[in-house]
Enzyme design. Structure first.
Site, PDB file in Angstrom:
ATOM      1  N   ASP A  22       7.930  52.098 -11.188  1.00  0.00           N
ATOM      2  CA  ASP A  22       9.025  53.339 -10.848  1.00  0.00           C
ATOM      3  C   ASP A  22      10.282  52.792 -10.165  1.00  0.00           C
ATOM      4  O   ASP A  22      10.593  51.866  -9.587  1.00  0.00           O
ATOM      5  CB  ASP A  22       8.239  53.983  -9.486  1.00  0.00           C
ATOM      6  CG  ASP A  22       9.252  55.267  -8.961  1.00  0.00           C
ATOM      7  OD1 ASP A  22       9.132  56.232  -9.627  1.00  0.00           O
ATOM      8  OD2 ASP A  22       9.842  54.946  -8.113  1.00  0.00           O
ATOM      9  N   LEU A  23      11.455  53.389 -10.845  1.00  0.00           N
ATOM     10  CA  LEU A  23      12.868  52.765 -10.625  1.00  0.00           C
ATOM     11  C   LEU A  23      13.099  53.411  -9.321  1.00  0.00           C
ATOM     12  O   LEU A  23      13.312  54.496  -8.983  1.00  0.00           O
ATOM     13  CB  LEU A  23      13.714  53.537 -11.762  1.00  0.00           C
ATOM     14  CG  LEU A  23      15.163  52.889 -11.983  1.00  0.00           C
ATOM     15  CD1 LEU A  23      14.973  51.457 -12.057  1.00  0.00           C
ATOM     16  CD2 LEU A  23      15.794  53.622 -13.111  1.00  0.00           C
ATOM     17  N   ASP A  39      11.819  58.705 -14.211  1.00  0.00           N
ATOM     18  CA  ASP A  39      12.164  57.332 -13.928  1.00  0.00           C
ATOM     19  C   ASP A  39      10.989  56.381 -13.849  1.00  0.00           C
ATOM     20  O   ASP A  39      10.988  55.412 -12.977  1.00  0.00           O
ATOM     21  CB  ASP A  39      13.013  57.168 -12.714  1.00  0.00           C
ATOM     22  CG  ASP A  39      12.362  57.703 -11.621  1.00  0.00           C
ATOM     23  OD1 ASP A  39      11.291  58.432 -11.652  1.00  0.00           O
ATOM     24  OD2 ASP A  39      13.014  57.614 -10.569  1.00  0.00           O
TER      25      ASP A  39
END
Length: 594
Positions: A458-459, A501
């Site tokens: 996960d960004l 994202d």
């Protein structure tokens, strides 16, 4: 000859008797199959209900632990939903799934369309499937112990609910309630009792299942024997009929079909003394139709959009229509008399001897996709159908080839494939690709060919970038991030965009002692977190972003793809809770914070 009618009648009447017996055998087979199915279903229903008790006990603890980590009310709601269904306080879904937590979290809206049955306690249902008194006693004891643990689990959630200040010590204390000696011992007793009871049920019902299966096998064997007898009688009848028609029935059917398709050039094969048979009459009719069709065929060849070429058995081109000039760039005057290898690329020259060998044997090459080279040197994709050509005596003298240009179709197919399996923005694989590739990788694990690590990436802090600089900056970050991610993994690994994202990485390594230790994975994760967290240059904007990675490993092949992704997702939230910019395993605490 006088004996033939009598022999024919004998075979015919015998065949009718066999057909009648086949019908009786089929009815018997259906009856035995039904009895076998009923026996198996009775056992399966018993085991399924026992497994529901076992699964619910395991899932309740898992839901509580997940709730303590995430404080997501969905997990708490599902916890009480499982208890209410199990105790008969809530309606039971019609197609109730054992994977309680996975089902509810992965499909949060599916309950709105679910069909429900009347509320029934699980123990009451168990009492209706023919269990023995000892088996029921064991399951009642397991249920009572499970209820004791439910009280502990409720207490742990109440501690989290009361923890308004989000104190980590309180969370840790709640976790310890689910891991102390009492909880572990009672959980072990529950699982051991249920496992022993399942074995008792299986052993008790196995003899009945085996007997039903034996009756089914006998019925099947009898049906097969009657089928063999019927085939034998049909063969004998066919031999009798072939004396009249001049060939076998399949040959006659094939000949009529070929004539119906307009195949008048290839001579019909005749045996000795068959001039006055049905096949002899068809042969004479075919010749007449061939003469009538010749001029029509020449007109079709000249106006066809497909390249139509003929060659001799040495591969020398004998005819070349106008469409062939368009596809390959050579005129008829330039190419007739030259070898077919003139339009074959060097790397495909091996194809021509194989094709000529098949043609010489009278075999057809149907819809063969390959590449040929034009006069200007460009390659063209073609679909080729090649048929033998015969002289009046039935001898193969050459071949006719129909070649269709499929270059545009192949390009379109490749583009459709790309759109179906790859993300347009990042170029990484998409969910559809992952849904096919991950189960295949798990299958290789089951075969002891490899071991797996599933990473949920996960960004961090992606939304603020979108809000401040717009979606174009966010899209550019995702593209650069995807490039780094793809460059950071082995060529056999999978990098997929899961949504927004969020990304999934599947790392697969050979099944050996070195890789089973997963020490290599820690090194991979260290490098991955460091590289992905380096600054990104988004045109005039320099953006600093980190990642949170959840890790789930797989070494035994019993996992399901959705389970691995969900568990990796849960581990990712552990990494976020530990301060982001790091990674976490679901089953053990390993973090790295920048």
């Amino acid at each position: 000859m006088k004996e033939q009618p009598s022999t024919f009648r004998m075979y015919f009447y015998s065949m009718i008797v066999i057909v009648g017996l086949l019908w009786l055998g089929l009815v018997l087979l259906i009856v035995e199959q039904g009895r076998y199915q009923a026996t198996v279903e009775k056992r399966d229903k018993s085991l399924r209900l026992v497994e529901e008790l076992q699964q619910s006990s395991a899932d309740l603890a898992k839901l509580v632990r997940t709730y303590i980590i995430s404080e997501n009310p969905v997990y708490k709601e599902q916890f009480f939903s499982i208890i209410d269904i199990r105790d008969g306080e809530s309606p039971r879904p019609k197609n109730y799934n054992n994977a309680y937590s996975d089902q509810r979290v992965a499909e949060p809206e599916s309950h709105s369309t679910q069909e429900y049955l009347e509320p029934r306690p699980l123990l009451e249902l168990l009492g209706e499937v023919g269990l023995t008194a000892q088996e029921l006693h064991n399951l009642y004891q397991a249920k009572q112990n499970s209820d004791l643990l439910v009280a502990v689990e409720r207490k742990a959630m109440e501690m989290v609910d009361a923890n308004v200040s989000n104190d980590m010590a309180t969370r840790r204390e709640a976790f310890l309630l689910l891991a102390d000696d009492y909880f572990v011992r009672v959980k072990a007793d529950i699982m051991g009792t249920i496992a022993d009871t399942k074995q008792m049920i299986f052993d008790r019902t196995q003899q009945e299942v085996d007997q039903a299966n034996q009756r089914l096998n006998w019925a099947t064997g009898g049906l097969v024997a009657l089928g063999v007898a019927l085939v034998f009688l049909m063969f004998k009848l066919g031999k009798q009929v072939s004396n009249t028609i001049g060939c076998s029935i399949p040959e006659l059917q094939r000949t009529i079909k070929e004539l119906g398709r307009g195949k008048f050039v290839t001579p019909i094969k005749q045996y000795d003394d068959t001039d006055n048979s049905v096949i002899g009459w068809l042969s004479r009719t075919q010749q007449q139709l061939a003469d009538l069709n010749l001029e029509h065929f020449r007109a079709i060849v000249g106006s066809s959009d497909d390249a139509i070429i003929s060659k001799d058995l040495n591969g020398i081109i004998a005819s070349w229509n106008r469409a062939a000039e368009t596809v390959f760039g050579y005129t008829a005057e330039e190419i007739i008399g030259k070898p077919m290898t003139t339009i074959i690329p060097k790397e495909r020259l091996y194809e021509e001897p194989e094709i000529l060998s098949k043609i010489a044997r009278g075999e057809k090459v149907d819809h063969f996709e390959t590449q040929r080279v034009r006069k200007d040197g460009r390659l063209v994709d073609v679909s080729v159908t090649i048929s033998p050509m015969y002289d009046p005596d039935g001898k193969v003298i050459g071949a006719s080839k129909i070649a269709r240009d499929i270059t545009s179709a192949k390009v379109a197919k490749a583009e459709i494939q790309r759109l179906a399996y790859f993300d347009n923005l990042t170029g990484l694989a998409n969910r559809a690709y992952l849904d096919e590739a991950l189960p295949e990788a798990i299958q290789r694990v089951a075969q002891k060919e490899s071991c797996l690590a599933v990473l949920f990436v996960d960004l961090d802090n992606f939304k603020p970038l979108n809000d401040q600089h717009g979606h174009s900056a966010g899209d550019l970050l995702l593209q650069q991030f995807a490039t780094r991610l793809n460059n950071s993994i082995d060529h056999n690994d999978i990098a997929a965009r899961f949504g927004g994202d969020e990304f999934i990485v599947v790392m697969e390594r050979p099944f050996d002692h070195e890789h089973l230790s997963f020490e290599w994975l820690t090194h991979e994760l260290e490098g991955l977190v460091s590289y992905l967290s380096e600054p990104y240059q988004l045109h005039e904007i320099q953006h600093q972003s980190s990642v949170s990675i959840g890790v789930m490993t797989c070494v035994d092949g019993n996992a399901r793809a959705n389970d691995l992704i969900l568990q990796a997702d849960q581990a990712m939230y552990k990494a976020k809770a530990a301060g982001k910019n790091g990674y976490a395993f679901l089953s053990r605490r390993i973090y790295r914070n920048g």
